[in-house]
Write a protein that holds these residues in place. Sequence first.
Motif, PDB file in Angstrom:
ATOM      1  N   MET A 159       0.905  -1.303   0.013  1.00 32.62           N
ATOM      2  CA  MET A 159       0.002  -0.096   0.007  1.00 32.62           C
ATOM      3  C   MET A 159       0.966   1.373  -0.170  1.00 32.62           C
ATOM      4  O   MET A 159       1.918   1.403   0.791  1.00 32.62           O
ATOM      5  CB  MET A 159      -0.859   0.078   1.253  1.00 32.62           C
ATOM      6  CG  MET A 159      -1.634   1.337   1.301  1.00 32.62           C
ATOM      7  SD  MET A 159      -2.752   1.326   2.861  1.00 32.62           S
ATOM      8  CE  MET A 159      -4.007   0.054   2.360  1.00 32.62           C
ATOM      9  N   GLU A 160       0.591   2.382  -0.818  1.00 31.38           N
ATOM     10  CA  GLU A 160       1.098   3.610  -0.695  1.00 31.38           C
ATOM     11  C   GLU A 160       0.277   4.671  -0.329  1.00 31.38           C
ATOM     12  O   GLU A 160      -1.002   4.408  -0.543  1.00 31.38           O
ATOM     13  CB  GLU A 160       1.520   3.927  -2.170  1.00 31.38           C
ATOM     14  CG  GLU A 160       2.243   3.064  -2.964  1.00 31.38           C
ATOM     15  CD  GLU A 160       3.701   2.620  -2.522  1.00 31.38           C
ATOM     16  OE1 GLU A 160       4.212   3.771  -2.362  1.00 31.38           O
ATOM     17  OE2 GLU A 160       4.205   1.661  -2.566  1.00 31.38           O
ATOM     18  N   ILE A 161       0.564   5.482   0.633  1.00 33.76           N
ATOM     19  CA  ILE A 161       0.072   6.258   1.415  1.00 33.76           C
ATOM     20  C   ILE A 161       0.351   7.787   1.223  1.00 33.76           C
ATOM     21  O   ILE A 161       1.490   8.145   1.481  1.00 33.76           O
ATOM     22  CB  ILE A 161      -0.162   5.841   2.840  1.00 33.76           C
ATOM     23  CG1 ILE A 161      -0.705   4.653   2.999  1.00 33.76           C
ATOM     24  CG2 ILE A 161      -0.806   7.099   3.688  1.00 33.76           C
ATOM     25  CD1 ILE A 161      -0.757   4.283   4.608  1.00 33.76           C
ATOM     26  N   LYS A 162      -0.781   8.663   0.760  1.00 31.18           N
ATOM     27  CA  LYS A 162      -0.311   9.891   0.756  1.00 31.18           C
ATOM     28  C   LYS A 162      -0.952  10.328   1.949  1.00 31.18           C
ATOM     29  O   LYS A 162      -2.466  10.497   2.340  1.00 31.18           O
ATOM     30  CB  LYS A 162      -0.774  10.741  -0.206  1.00 31.18           C
ATOM     31  CG  LYS A 162      -0.437  10.231  -1.674  1.00 31.18           C
ATOM     32  CD  LYS A 162      -0.646  11.053  -3.103  1.00 31.18           C
ATOM     33  CE  LYS A 162      -0.719  12.251  -2.776  1.00 31.18           C
ATOM     34  NZ  LYS A 162      -1.303  12.975  -4.213  1.00 31.18           N
ATOM     35  N   PRO A 163      -0.376  11.330   3.034  1.00 32.25           N
ATOM     36  CA  PRO A 163      -0.899  11.784   4.243  1.00 32.25           C
ATOM     37  C   PRO A 163      -2.345  12.474   4.257  1.00 32.25           C
ATOM     38  O   PRO A 163      -3.192  12.351   4.960  1.00 32.25           O
ATOM     39  CB  PRO A 163       0.034  12.496   5.110  1.00 32.25           C
ATOM     40  CG  PRO A 163       1.395  11.807   4.535  1.00 32.25           C
ATOM     41  CD  PRO A 163       1.008  11.346   3.176  1.00 32.25           C
ATOM     42  N   GLU A 164      -2.174  13.273   2.967  1.00 32.44           N
ATOM     43  CA  GLU A 164      -3.491  14.101   2.743  1.00 32.44           C
ATOM     44  C   GLU A 164      -4.682  13.387   2.417  1.00 32.44           C
ATOM     45  O   GLU A 164      -5.937  14.029   2.604  1.00 32.44           O
ATOM     46  CB  GLU A 164      -3.224  15.233   1.658  1.00 32.44           C
ATOM     47  CG  GLU A 164      -2.689  14.894   0.495  1.00 32.44           C
ATOM     48  CD  GLU A 164      -1.118  14.517   0.350  1.00 32.44           C
ATOM     49  OE1 GLU A 164      -0.804  14.760  -0.884  1.00 32.44           O
ATOM     50  OE2 GLU A 164      -0.448  14.419   1.168  1.00 32.44           O
ATOM     51  N   ASP A 165      -4.498  12.305   2.101  1.00 35.44           N
ATOM     52  CA  ASP A 165      -5.660  11.424   1.689  1.00 35.44           C
ATOM     53  C   ASP A 165      -6.361  10.738   2.920  1.00 35.44           C
ATOM     54  O   ASP A 165      -7.300   9.773   2.797  1.00 35.44           O
ATOM     55  CB  ASP A 165      -5.490  10.324   0.637  1.00 35.44           C
ATOM     56  CG  ASP A 165      -5.175  10.959  -0.665  1.00 35.44           C
ATOM     57  OD1 ASP A 165      -5.520  12.149  -0.886  1.00 35.44           O
ATOM     58  OD2 ASP A 165      -4.099  10.497  -1.610  1.00 35.44           O
ATOM     59  N   TYR A 166      -5.781  10.784   4.170  1.00 36.51           N
ATOM     60  CA  TYR A 166      -6.234   9.773   5.111  1.00 36.51           C
ATOM     61  C   TYR A 166      -6.622  11.037   6.278  1.00 36.51           C
ATOM     62  O   TYR A 166      -5.956  11.992   6.350  1.00 36.51           O
ATOM     63  CB  TYR A 166      -5.026   9.118   5.554  1.00 36.51           C
ATOM     64  CG  TYR A 166      -4.937   7.811   4.670  1.00 36.51           C
ATOM     65  CD1 TYR A 166      -5.541   6.496   5.366  1.00 36.51           C
ATOM     66  CD2 TYR A 166      -4.567   7.830   3.703  1.00 36.51           C
ATOM     67  CE1 TYR A 166      -5.542   5.476   4.606  1.00 36.51           C
ATOM     68  CE2 TYR A 166      -4.178   6.716   2.949  1.00 36.51           C
ATOM     69  CZ  TYR A 166      -4.775   5.320   3.399  1.00 36.51           C
ATOM     70  OH  TYR A 166      -4.745   4.270   2.546  1.00 36.51           O
TER      71      TYR A 166
END
Length: 211
Positions: A1-8
Amino acid sequence: MEIKPEDYSWQSLYKILIGSVLPRPIGWISSVDAEGHNNLAPFSFFNVICANPPHVMFCPSVRGTDMGRKDTLHNVRATGEFVVNIVTEATVEAMNLTATELPSDIDEFEYAGLTPIASKLVKPQRVAESPIHFECKVTQILDISEQAGGGSMVIGEVIYMHIDDAVLYDGEKIDLTVLRPVGRLAGTSYTRVTDLFDLVRRPTQVKPKDT
């Protein structure tokens, strides 16, 4: 999984962070307000910064429930002083009680059945049941975010230390088997220091520059 903080959401990011950065030491911070009322609270966003001069830091968060700031932060802003008490297996239940969000006029020492004792150079009292205390003067408070889930970093210089002889050997080393410290994990989980192993560093391979 790749995570962009602004999407969470910050709540999801919080769970990922505290489940990844562990075990975390616990700074059991005692402080007083401007009128001298006791406060005691644990912080697992806590660590040592450097040894010369000795500095530690802890990070009070902004509550997500009411956007409120912790009493500890208000106190250290007002007085510029705090004490770090080290949490052990023997004190972990009392520490958990002091994590309760209580009205500011409630003394957590009394609430958790702990014994306050005078410090040497600062006004905040120490937890008698803890074997190690660091008396600290605030040198800097860095406000990172005022949003829910945000927080501040409180940096303090250690100006006096109290160490129980029972946990000390060779005058400068802490015996972990006697201290029995406790670390914070995620959720309701904590960890004991019971499985130790040693790794010896290799000698420095970098040659000094010619002078």
